[in-house]
Design a protein around this motif. Structure first.
Motif, PDB file in Angstrom:
ATOM      1  N   PRO A  27      16.854 -24.097 -18.434  1.00  0.00           N
ATOM      2  CA  PRO A  27      17.276 -25.719 -18.308  1.00  0.00           C
ATOM      3  C   PRO A  27      16.250 -26.491 -17.901  1.00  0.00           C
ATOM      4  CG  PRO A  27      17.705 -24.314 -16.395  1.00  0.00           C
ATOM      5  CD  PRO A  27      17.074 -23.128 -17.390  1.00  0.00           C
ATOM      6  N   LEU A  28      16.064 -27.753 -18.401  1.00  0.00           N
ATOM      7  CA  LEU A  28      15.294 -28.979 -18.011  1.00  0.00           C
ATOM      8  C   LEU A  28      16.133 -29.740 -17.505  1.00  0.00           C
ATOM      9  CD1 LEU A  28      12.224 -29.865 -18.286  1.00  0.00           C
ATOM     10  CD2 LEU A  28      13.035 -30.768 -20.522  1.00  0.00           C
ATOM     11  N   VAL A  29      15.781 -30.202 -16.201  1.00  0.00           N
ATOM     12  CA  VAL A  29      16.781 -30.913 -15.634  1.00  0.00           C
ATOM     13  C   VAL A  29      18.350 -30.961 -16.068  1.00  0.00           C
ATOM     14  CG1 VAL A  29      17.136 -33.257 -14.667  1.00  0.00           C
ATOM     15  CG2 VAL A  29      15.076 -32.720 -15.347  1.00  0.00           C
ATOM     16  N   ASN A  30      18.868 -29.750 -15.764  1.00  0.00           N
ATOM     17  CA  ASN A  30      20.258 -29.335 -16.081  1.00  0.00           C
ATOM     18  C   ASN A  30      20.676 -29.492 -17.361  1.00  0.00           C
ATOM     19  OD1 ASN A  30      20.487 -28.747 -13.585  1.00  0.00           O
ATOM     20  ND2 ASN A  30      21.403 -30.661 -12.938  1.00  0.00           N
ATOM     21  N   THR A 286      13.588 -32.704  -6.623  1.00  0.00           N
ATOM     22  CA  THR A 286      14.325 -31.483  -6.394  1.00  0.00           C
ATOM     23  C   THR A 286      15.651 -31.697  -7.660  1.00  0.00           C
ATOM     24  OG1 THR A 286      14.296 -31.061  -4.317  1.00  0.00           O
ATOM     25  CG2 THR A 286      16.119 -30.335  -5.196  1.00  0.00           C
ATOM     26  N   VAL A 287      15.613 -30.781  -8.199  1.00  0.00           N
ATOM     27  CA  VAL A 287      16.892 -30.745  -9.292  1.00  0.00           C
ATOM     28  C   VAL A 287      17.745 -29.572  -8.858  1.00  0.00           C
ATOM     29  CG1 VAL A 287      17.623 -30.274 -11.985  1.00  0.00           C
ATOM     30  CG2 VAL A 287      15.414 -31.817 -11.260  1.00  0.00           C
ATOM     31  N   ILE A 288      19.040 -29.732  -8.547  1.00  0.00           N
ATOM     32  CA  ILE A 288      19.986 -28.686  -8.342  1.00  0.00           C
ATOM     33  C   ILE A 288      21.091 -28.663  -9.438  1.00  0.00           C
ATOM     34  CG2 ILE A 288      21.865 -28.034  -6.609  1.00  0.00           C
ATOM     35  CD1 ILE A 288      19.943 -29.369  -4.413  1.00  0.00           C
ATOM     36  N   GLY A 289      21.211 -27.449  -9.894  1.00  0.00           N
ATOM     37  CA  GLY A 289      22.182 -27.370 -11.126  1.00  0.00           C
ATOM     38  C   GLY A 289      23.563 -27.474 -10.774  1.00  0.00           C
ATOM     39  N   ASN A 290      24.574 -26.949 -11.494  1.00  0.00           N
ATOM     40  CA  ASN A 290      25.990 -27.052 -11.376  1.00  0.00           C
ATOM     41  C   ASN A 290      26.385 -25.954 -10.436  1.00  0.00           C
ATOM     42  OD1 ASN A 290      26.313 -28.982 -13.058  1.00  0.00           O
ATOM     43  ND2 ASN A 290      26.292 -27.842 -14.757  1.00  0.00           N
ATOM     44  N   ASN A 291      27.574 -25.957  -9.613  1.00  0.00           N
ATOM     45  CA  ASN A 291      28.073 -24.915  -8.891  1.00  0.00           C
ATOM     46  C   ASN A 291      27.260 -24.594  -7.741  1.00  0.00           C
ATOM     47  OD1 ASN A 291      30.608 -25.201 -10.534  1.00  0.00           O
ATOM     48  ND2 ASN A 291      29.081 -24.140 -12.099  1.00  0.00           N
ATOM     49  N   CYS A 292      26.335 -25.057  -7.226  1.00  0.00           N
ATOM     50  CA  CYS A 292      25.543 -24.698  -5.974  1.00  0.00           C
ATOM     51  C   CYS A 292      25.958 -24.841  -4.689  1.00  0.00           C
ATOM     52  CB  CYS A 292      24.150 -25.121  -6.212  1.00  0.00           C
ATOM     53  SG  CYS A 292      22.851 -24.784  -7.745  1.00  0.00           S
ATOM     54  N   PHE A 306      18.756 -23.433 -10.411  1.00  0.00           N
ATOM     55  CA  PHE A 306      19.610 -23.294 -11.832  1.00  0.00           C
ATOM     56  C   PHE A 306      21.219 -23.317 -11.111  1.00  0.00           C
ATOM     57  CE2 PHE A 306      16.605 -20.986 -14.625  1.00  0.00           C
ATOM     58  CZ  PHE A 306      15.564 -21.856 -14.449  1.00  0.00           C
ATOM     59  N   ASP A 307      22.176 -22.959 -12.273  1.00  0.00           N
ATOM     60  CA  ASP A 307      23.348 -23.248 -11.911  1.00  0.00           C
ATOM     61  C   ASP A 307      23.819 -21.891 -10.939  1.00  0.00           C
ATOM     62  OD1 ASP A 307      23.654 -25.285 -13.737  1.00  0.00           O
ATOM     63  OD2 ASP A 307      24.606 -24.326 -15.036  1.00  0.00           O
ATOM     64  N   SER A 320       9.703 -24.409  -5.563  1.00  0.00           N
ATOM     65  CA  SER A 320       9.813 -23.113  -6.139  1.00  0.00           C
ATOM     66  C   SER A 320      10.921 -23.290  -7.110  1.00  0.00           C
ATOM     67  CB  SER A 320      10.301 -22.302  -5.101  1.00  0.00           C
ATOM     68  OG  SER A 320       8.961 -21.931  -4.188  1.00  0.00           O
ATOM     69  N   ILE A 321      11.211 -22.091  -7.763  1.00  0.00           N
ATOM     70  CA  ILE A 321      12.413 -22.272  -8.849  1.00  0.00           C
ATOM     71  C   ILE A 321      13.266 -20.930  -8.603  1.00  0.00           C
ATOM     72  CG2 ILE A 321      12.874 -22.216 -11.406  1.00  0.00           C
ATOM     73  CD1 ILE A 321       9.853 -22.553 -11.688  1.00  0.00           C
ATOM     74  N   ILE A 322      14.649 -21.189  -8.420  1.00  0.00           N
ATOM     75  CA  ILE A 322      15.655 -20.160  -8.181  1.00  0.00           C
ATOM     76  C   ILE A 322      16.547 -20.131  -9.144  1.00  0.00           C
ATOM     77  CG2 ILE A 322      17.208 -19.391  -6.284  1.00  0.00           C
ATOM     78  CD1 ILE A 322      15.180 -20.386  -4.553  1.00  0.00           C
ATOM     79  N   SER A 323      16.546 -18.975 -10.167  1.00  0.00           N
ATOM     80  CA  SER A 323      17.268 -18.916 -11.276  1.00  0.00           C
ATOM     81  C   SER A 323      18.795 -18.687 -11.051  1.00  0.00           C
ATOM     82  CB  SER A 323      16.637 -17.735 -12.139  1.00  0.00           C
ATOM     83  OG  SER A 323      17.084 -17.821 -13.449  1.00  0.00           O
ATOM     84  N   TYR A 324      19.452 -18.666 -12.117  1.00  0.00           N
ATOM     85  CA  TYR A 324      20.930 -18.538 -11.983  1.00  0.00           C
ATOM     86  C   TYR A 324      21.626 -17.478 -11.147  1.00  0.00           C
ATOM     87  CZ  TYR A 324      20.773 -21.059 -16.505  1.00  0.00           C
ATOM     88  OH  TYR A 324      20.504 -21.960 -17.670  1.00  0.00           O
ATOM     89  N   ASN A 325      22.649 -17.970 -10.383  1.00  0.00           N
ATOM     90  CA  ASN A 325      23.298 -17.317  -9.554  1.00  0.00           C
ATOM     91  C   ASN A 325      22.820 -16.560  -8.346  1.00  0.00           C
ATOM     92  OD1 ASN A 325      25.744 -17.927 -11.005  1.00  0.00           O
ATOM     93  ND2 ASN A 325      25.135 -16.761 -12.573  1.00  0.00           N
TER      94      ASN A 325
END
Ligand code: GDD
Ligand code: MG
Length: 371
Positions: A27-30, A286-292, A306-307, A320-325
């Motif tokens: 994802p790049l900005v969701n 900061t970019v926060i994905g969906n359902n966080c 990420f989401d 930092s980067i935190i990946s899906y789920n």
């Protein structure tokens, strides 16, 4: 003009983010990076696209299908074994028309003016035109010195510091005349950078560099990936955001619960269906994905989530980067280009500083990491 996008690499330098997803689909900005990429080339009239893939091909096909929803036509060619950048194009030669075509490295965020580049290629009656961009440290790229007329003098892939005579590097965007592919061996692993380009130059073909000072970034590493997000949020490159701007450079998706005072200052983006605790603090870039979910007292700064990411209470997440789920428990500190892989669980009181990478599905016990 037809375009081949090279997207078959394994993305090793940005693991663990690329363990379950190919780099161009991160994802790049969701929204997937490749979605934004296709919008860029389409804005220059390029709509006939061949995606050359190999690693995790289904992720591309399931998202884009035939490209109709983006207003383009996409064909997929999947390699069983990587054929190298040029071998990949030779492999799909029969899909190309009998004149010039474009080739793109599929991991570059760029605003190069392709319309001008195509005109330059035609005006110069060039056999190969390579977009060139200036960078501070050329050692991880392909160095391409040119003369006053723009003609390429040589190719130096991944040069050492003592070989550097220019700051212009191969930006990963080419226009190539179809007949040049006759020089390429069939079925071998063969690259443009060390194979076709230097060979064609030696034979005497006309190879020009199209110098561009437009925004350009290769997304090869976690630091560069974060940089891309920061640059988009800072407006250094045009971007079509999915989330609506609710106030000055703060974008928030639908059904997201937040307290206005949690959003320290802009720019930042939060996706759909998120729960941001009233005492959490979301800081710029900061970019926060969906359902966080962001728990009480936690602070998120300059990071990409990420989401489906869950952050517990009193955590600090910075650059930092935190990946899906991934699920982060309480009082965890994650800083300085650290990366947490998909579905990983980080127990209470862990401290991840300085480029720490946590694998996909890892389970880190309470207090296990403190460096
Ligand atoms: N289909 C296919 N097959 N694609 C490939 C293969 C392959 O065997 N190998 C690499 N690719 C794709 C990658 O997915 C990526 O999108 C692109 O080709 C470039 O590969 P990288 O592995 O990212 O190369 P790099 O970044 O080290 O260097 C290249 O890009 C620089 C600019 O970003 C070179 O072209 C350099 O000269 C250039 O400066
Ligand atoms: Mg690259």
């Amino acid at each position: 003009m037809k375009a081949v996008i090279l997207a078959g690499g394994f993305g090793t330098r940005i693991r663990p983010l690329t363990c379950l997803n190919p780099k161009p689909m991160l994802p790049l900005v969701n929204k997937p990076f490749m979605h934004n990429f296709i919008s860029w080339i389409k804005s220059h009239g390029i709509k006939d696209i061949i995606l050359s893939i190999g690693y995790l091909p289904k992720v591309f096909e399931e998202y884009f299908k035939n490209g109709e929803s983006l207003g383009v036509n996409i064909n997929y060619i999947t390699e069983e074994e990587p054929l190298g950048t040029c071998g990949a194009v030779k492999n799909l030669e029969n899909l190309l028309e009998n004149d010039s075509f474009m080739v793109f490295n599929g991991d570059v965020l760029s605003a190069i003016n392709l319309t001008d580049m195509i005109k330059f290629h035609k005006d110069k009656k060039s056999d190969i035109t390579i977009a060139l961009t200036p960078v501070e440290d050329p050692t991880s790229y392909g160095l391409v010195p040119i003369d006053e007329d723009g003609r390429v003098e040589k190719f130096l892939e991944k040069p050492s510091w003592d070989e550097i005579t220019t700051n212009l590097i191969n930006a990963g965007t080419y226009i190539i005349e179809r007949n040049l592919l006759e020089l390429v061996p069939q079925g071998d692993n063969y690259s443009f950078e060390r194979g076709l380009f230097p060979n064609a130059l030696e034979i005497g073909y006309k190879i020009f560099g199209f110098v561009s000072n437009a925004y350009w970034l290769d997304l090869g590493t976690p630091a560069k990936y974060l940089q891309a997000h920061h640059d988009i949020l800072n407006g250094r490159i045009k971007f079509d955001f999915r989330e609506k701007e609710i106030f000055n450079h703060i974008r928030i998706g639908e059904n997201t619960n937040y307290h206005k005072e949690s959003l320290l200052s802009s720019p930042l983006v939060i996706g759909n269906n998120c729960q941001i605790d009233n005492s959490a603090v979301i800081s710029p870039l900061t970019v926060i994905g969906n359902n966080c979910i962001i728990g009480a007292g936690s602070s998120i700064n300059g990071s990409v989530l990420f989401d489906g990411v869950k952050i517990g209470k009193n955590c600090i997440i910075k650059d930092s980067i935190i990946s899906y789920n991934a699920a982060i428990k309480d009082k965890v500190i994650i800083e300085n280009n650290s990366v947490v892989g998909d579905n990983a669980e980080i127990g209470n009181n862990n401290i991840l500083k300085n480029h720490i990478k946590i694998n996909v599905d890892a389970k880190i016990k309470d207090g296990e990491i403190f460096f």
